[in-house]
Design a protein around this motif. Structure first.
Motif, PDB file in Angstrom:
ATOM      1  N   ILE A   6       0.806  -1.221   0.000  1.00  0.00           N
ATOM      2  CA  ILE A   6       0.000   0.000   0.000  1.00  0.00           C
ATOM      3  C   ILE A   6       0.842   1.275   0.000  1.00  0.00           C
ATOM      4  O   ILE A   6       0.368   2.342  -0.391  1.00  0.00           O
ATOM      5  N   MET A   7       2.114   1.175   0.418  1.00  0.00           N
ATOM      6  CA  MET A   7       2.929   2.388   0.528  1.00  0.00           C
ATOM      7  C   MET A   7       4.227   2.326  -0.268  1.00  0.00           C
ATOM      8  O   MET A   7       4.942   3.329  -0.368  1.00  0.00           O
ATOM      9  N   GLY A   8       4.547   1.155  -0.836  1.00  0.00           N
ATOM     10  CA  GLY A   8       5.826   0.993  -1.521  1.00  0.00           C
ATOM     11  C   GLY A   8       6.002   1.937  -2.698  1.00  0.00           C
ATOM     12  O   GLY A   8       7.059   2.575  -2.837  1.00  0.00           O
ATOM     13  N   MET A   9       4.996   2.042  -3.558  1.00  0.00           N
ATOM     14  CA  MET A   9       5.101   2.919  -4.717  1.00  0.00           C
ATOM     15  C   MET A   9       5.262   4.373  -4.295  1.00  0.00           C
ATOM     16  O   MET A   9       6.090   5.115  -4.837  1.00  0.00           O
ATOM     17  N   ILE A  10       4.483   4.787  -3.297  1.00  0.00           N
ATOM     18  CA  ILE A  10       4.572   6.169  -2.818  1.00  0.00           C
ATOM     19  C   ILE A  10       5.949   6.441  -2.223  1.00  0.00           C
ATOM     20  O   ILE A  10       6.550   7.492  -2.463  1.00  0.00           O
ATOM     21  N   ALA A  11       6.465   5.489  -1.454  1.00  0.00           N
ATOM     22  CA  ALA A  11       7.787   5.650  -0.842  1.00  0.00           C
ATOM     23  C   ALA A  11       8.859   5.798  -1.919  1.00  0.00           C
ATOM     24  O   ALA A  11       9.767   6.634  -1.801  1.00  0.00           O
ATOM     25  N   PHE A  12       8.746   4.999  -2.980  1.00  0.00           N
ATOM     26  CA  PHE A  12       9.767   5.066  -4.030  1.00  0.00           C
ATOM     27  C   PHE A  12       9.638   6.354  -4.833  1.00  0.00           C
ATOM     28  O   PHE A  12      10.650   6.949  -5.248  1.00  0.00           O
ATOM     29  N   ILE A  13       8.422   6.825  -5.048  1.00  0.00           N
ATOM     30  CA  ILE A  13       8.228   8.109  -5.726  1.00  0.00           C
ATOM     31  C   ILE A  13       8.873   9.224  -4.903  1.00  0.00           C
ATOM     32  O   ILE A  13       9.505  10.136  -5.447  1.00  0.00           O
ATOM     33  N   MET A  14       8.728   9.152  -3.576  1.00  0.00           N
ATOM     34  CA  MET A  14       9.349  10.154  -2.716  1.00  0.00           C
ATOM     35  C   MET A  14      10.871  10.103  -2.821  1.00  0.00           C
ATOM     36  O   MET A  14      11.545  11.134  -2.790  1.00  0.00           O
ATOM     37  N   LEU A  15      11.449   8.901  -2.948  1.00  0.00           N
ATOM     38  CA  LEU A  15      12.891   8.765  -3.126  1.00  0.00           C
ATOM     39  C   LEU A  15      13.339   9.471  -4.407  1.00  0.00           C
ATOM     40  O   LEU A  15      14.300  10.252  -4.409  1.00  0.00           O
ATOM     41  N   VAL A  16      12.635   9.172  -5.501  1.00  0.00           N
ATOM     42  CA  VAL A  16      12.988   9.781  -6.788  1.00  0.00           C
ATOM     43  C   VAL A  16      12.754  11.288  -6.753  1.00  0.00           C
ATOM     44  O   VAL A  16      13.540  12.061  -7.320  1.00  0.00           O
ATOM     45  N   ALA A  17      11.707  11.729  -6.063  1.00  0.00           N
ATOM     46  CA  ALA A  17      11.440  13.164  -5.942  1.00  0.00           C
ATOM     47  C   ALA A  17      12.583  13.871  -5.217  1.00  0.00           C
ATOM     48  O   ALA A  17      12.935  15.011  -5.539  1.00  0.00           O
ATOM     49  N   GLY A  18      13.177  13.180  -4.223  1.00  0.00           N
ATOM     50  CA  GLY A  18      14.335  13.746  -3.538  1.00  0.00           C
ATOM     51  C   GLY A  18      15.513  13.912  -4.477  1.00  0.00           C
ATOM     52  O   GLY A  18      16.222  14.929  -4.441  1.00  0.00           O
ATOM     53  N   GLY A  19      15.730  12.917  -5.348  1.00  0.00           N
ATOM     54  CA  GLY A  19      16.782  13.019  -6.350  1.00  0.00           C
ATOM     55  C   GLY A  19      16.494  14.112  -7.353  1.00  0.00           C
ATOM     56  O   GLY A  19      17.406  14.847  -7.769  1.00  0.00           O
ATOM     57  N   TYR A  20      15.238  14.234  -7.726  1.00  0.00           N
ATOM     58  CA  TYR A  20      14.830  15.296  -8.659  1.00  0.00           C
ATOM     59  C   TYR A  20      15.145  16.668  -8.064  1.00  0.00           C
ATOM     60  O   TYR A  20      15.627  17.569  -8.763  1.00  0.00           O
ATOM     61  N   ALA A  21      14.872  16.829  -6.772  1.00  0.00           N
ATOM     62  CA  ALA A  21      15.154  18.103  -6.108  1.00  0.00           C
ATOM     63  C   ALA A  21      16.636  18.450  -6.188  1.00  0.00           C
ATOM     64  O   ALA A  21      17.003  19.612  -6.417  1.00  0.00           O
ATOM     65  N   ASP A  22      17.494  17.447  -6.007  1.00  0.00           N
ATOM     66  CA  ASP A  22      18.937  17.686  -6.086  1.00  0.00           C
ATOM     67  C   ASP A  22      19.367  18.090  -7.493  1.00  0.00           C
ATOM     68  O   ASP A  22      20.240  18.944  -7.671  1.00  0.00           O
ATOM     69  N   VAL A  23      18.756  17.454  -8.493  1.00  0.00           N
ATOM     70  CA  VAL A  23      19.076  17.810  -9.887  1.00  0.00           C
ATOM     71  C   VAL A  23      18.673  19.257 -10.154  1.00  0.00           C
ATOM     72  O   VAL A  23      19.427  20.039 -10.758  1.00  0.00           O
ATOM     73  N   ILE A  24      17.472  19.630  -9.693  1.00  0.00           N
ATOM     74  CA  ILE A  24      16.971  20.992  -9.887  1.00  0.00           C
ATOM     75  C   ILE A  24      17.908  22.007  -9.236  1.00  0.00           C
ATOM     76  O   ILE A  24      18.244  23.049  -9.812  1.00  0.00           O
ATOM     77  N   LYS A  25      18.340  21.696  -8.014  1.00  0.00           N
ATOM     78  CA  LYS A  25      19.249  22.612  -7.315  1.00  0.00           C
ATOM     79  C   LYS A  25      20.586  22.715  -8.043  1.00  0.00           C
ATOM     80  O   LYS A  25      21.194  23.784  -8.110  1.00  0.00           O
ATOM     81  N   ALA A  26      21.067  21.582  -8.590  1.00  0.00           N
ATOM     82  CA  ALA A  26      22.364  21.562  -9.266  1.00  0.00           C
ATOM     83  C   ALA A  26      22.363  22.407 -10.541  1.00  0.00           C
ATOM     84  O   ALA A  26      23.423  22.897 -10.970  1.00  0.00           O
ATOM     85  N   THR A  27      21.214  22.598 -11.149  1.00  0.00           N
ATOM     86  CA  THR A  27      21.158  23.401 -12.377  1.00  0.00           C
ATOM     87  C   THR A  27      21.353  24.890 -12.107  1.00  0.00           C
ATOM     88  O   THR A  27      21.683  25.650 -13.020  1.00  0.00           O
ATOM     89  N   GLY A  28      21.133  25.312 -10.870  1.00  0.00           N
ATOM     90  CA  GLY A  28      21.209  26.726 -10.552  1.00  0.00           C
ATOM     91  C   GLY A  28      20.001  27.506 -11.028  1.00  0.00           C
ATOM     92  O   GLY A  28      19.966  28.740 -10.972  1.00  0.00           O
ATOM     93  N   GLY A  29      18.979  26.792 -11.464  1.00  0.00           N
ATOM     94  CA  GLY A  29      17.806  27.434 -12.048  1.00  0.00           C
ATOM     95  C   GLY A  29      16.960  28.192 -11.055  1.00  0.00           C
ATOM     96  O   GLY A  29      16.309  29.177 -11.419  1.00  0.00           O
ATOM     97  N   VAL A  30      16.937  27.739  -9.793  1.00  0.00           N
ATOM     98  CA  VAL A  30      16.135  28.437  -8.788  1.00  0.00           C
ATOM     99  C   VAL A  30      16.688  29.840  -8.565  1.00  0.00           C
ATOM    100  O   VAL A  30      15.949  30.821  -8.498  1.00  0.00           O
TER     101      VAL A  30
END
Length: 435
Positions: A287-311
């Motif tokens: 019931i929570m595995g997919m959501i947990a993994f999406i949150m993991l990938v979302a954390g990685g996405y946040a790091d990529v966004i920060k690394a671009t300097g776009g913010v």
């Protein structure tokens, strides 16, 4: 670089378009992170490295979700959740509007009193779908009710998830040159809670007030079958475990640790048989595995966004647009927060990303500490409702789509985006001008 080619802006637009086209959220996150990285001058192999390295950002949250999912499954196995669902069904009766208000209330309790967060939804909602169908209740209204309970409490109440959210804001504002406390944040953030309450009432009594037909399809409610209404020792132990979860969570602020302690109480005192432990973890993963993994990938996405300097580029471009006008400044600040949170999917993770730029910007524009609190809180919370990768939207869909008749994007993300992001933006922009 033109603002239209900003890597954050392009990446978030790509993410939203892919999700609206019903591409899998995980795949959409990965593709949009690569697009953002390339736009920001990062090669694809490096982007994938940043993405996977960033899994640790939400690692603790993902572990907590898996343990809370297991805890919710264990509660269901004892029959306590089934008893509560039946009693709620009787209390709610045949009044669809009252049912929606009760759902919002129960969701609020999941953030503060019994901090299981979204783990209760896949347990409680599927057995109620037949009642929803009988009442011809529009599930988009139900999604809004659940999203309200998952979001409004942590914005406006300094307890449970709210203590964590406000603590992160206080720490980051203080770190960036504007000292404040959780108490001061709570003194003003109730205004944002009221804005969301208005959005909830609009969804229930105006937008989705008309009946909507659904097919009466079978739903897997095996965890609720053949459960006695008699209060047993297992139920007593389960209630004790819930108390332990709350008691541990308050001082430690660790959802993973509190969920683990609750599970240990249930295992040690026999609410769940030793040989059934593996089944409970398998249920939690389901019931929570997919959501947990999406949150993991979302954390990685946040790091990529920060690394671009776009913010930083977005904010610097915004300063040029503001021209010293506080109304324009508040609008731009909240809009950038909306974009960032929509992409990351977590208001908690958004705060450190924007605080380093927002606090000096608010000081430069002459905003007071209370006004900055409102703008920071709104900017972080905006997009949590409406984001395809947010647990505020993933949770309701997990329950409401148990029979395959509820679309994640059009029936959860779009309705919650409209009814909560717009009121939050309006409230933050107006209030920040007068406090």
């Amino acid at each position: 670089m033109s603002i239209l080619l900003n890597p954050v802006l392009v990446s978030v637009v790509v993410l939203c378009v892919l999700c609206l086209l019903k591409l899998n959220v995980l795949l959409s996150l990965i593709i949009s992170s690569i697009v953002g990285a390339v736009m920001g001058g990062i090669d694809i192999p490096s982007a994938m490295g940043i993405l996977t390295a960033g899994f640790s950002v939400n690692g603790g949250t993902s572990l907590a979700y898996l343990l809370l999912g297991t805890f919710a499954t264990a509660i269901a196995a004892t029959g306590l959740a089934d008893m509560m669902s039946k009693k709620l069904s009787k209390i709610m009766g045949k009044n669809a509007k009252f049912l929606l208000v009760v759902l919002a209330g129960v969701a609020c309790l999941s953030q503060n009193l019994i901090p299981v967060h979204i783990a209760f939804i896949p347990i409680m909602i599927p057995p109620l779908l037949s009642l929803f169908n009988e009442l011809k209740l529009d599930r988009r209204a139900a999604a809004c009710s659940l999203a309200f309970g998952l979001k409004a409490p942590y914005i406006s109440i300094p307890f449970g998830f709210g203590a964590i959210f406000m603590g992160i804001i206080a720490d980051n504002m203080t770190k960036n040159g504007m000292p404040t406390t959780i108490g001061e944040i709570a003194k003003y953030n109730w205004i944002l809670g009221v804005a969301m309450l208005i959005g909830l009432f609009l969804a229930i009594f105006v937008t989705y007030r008309k009946p909507r037909e659904y097919k009466d399809l079978s739903v897997d409610v095996s965890a609720h079958e053949a459960v006695s209404d008699k209060f047993t020792k297992e139920h007593a132990v389960t209630l004790l475990a819930i108390v332990v979860v709350v008691a541990v969570q308050i001082p430690t602020e660790s959802l993973a640790l509190s969920a683990l302690c609750g599970l240990m109480v249930m295992f040690v005192f026999g609410a769940i048989k030793w040989k059934k432990i593996d089944e409970q973890f398998e249920g939690g993963l389901k019931i929570m595995g997919m959501i947990a993994f999406i949150m993991l990938v979302a954390g990685g996405y946040a790091d990529v966004i920060k690394a671009t300097g776009g913010v930083d580029e977005l904010v610097q471009a915004a300063i040029g647009i503001m021209g010293g006008n506080k109304v324009i400044a508040a609008t731009v600040i909240t809009f950038i927060g909306l974009l960032v949170t929509m992409g990351i999917g977590s208001s908690f993770s958004t705060i450190p990303v924007v605080a380093v730029l927002y606090v000096p910007l608010c000081q430069q524009m002459g905003f007071s500490v209370p006004a900055t609190i409102i703008l920071m809180s709104a900017a972080a919370a905006l997009g949590d409702a409406g984001s395809p990768a947010s647990d505020t939207t993933l949770g309701p869909t997990a329950g409401l789509d148990a029979d395959g008749q509820h679309n994640h994007i059009w029936d959860t993300c779009v309705p919650t985006f409209i009814h909560y992001n717009i009121p939050l933006m309006i409230a933050a922009i107006i209030v920040s001008q007068f406090i």
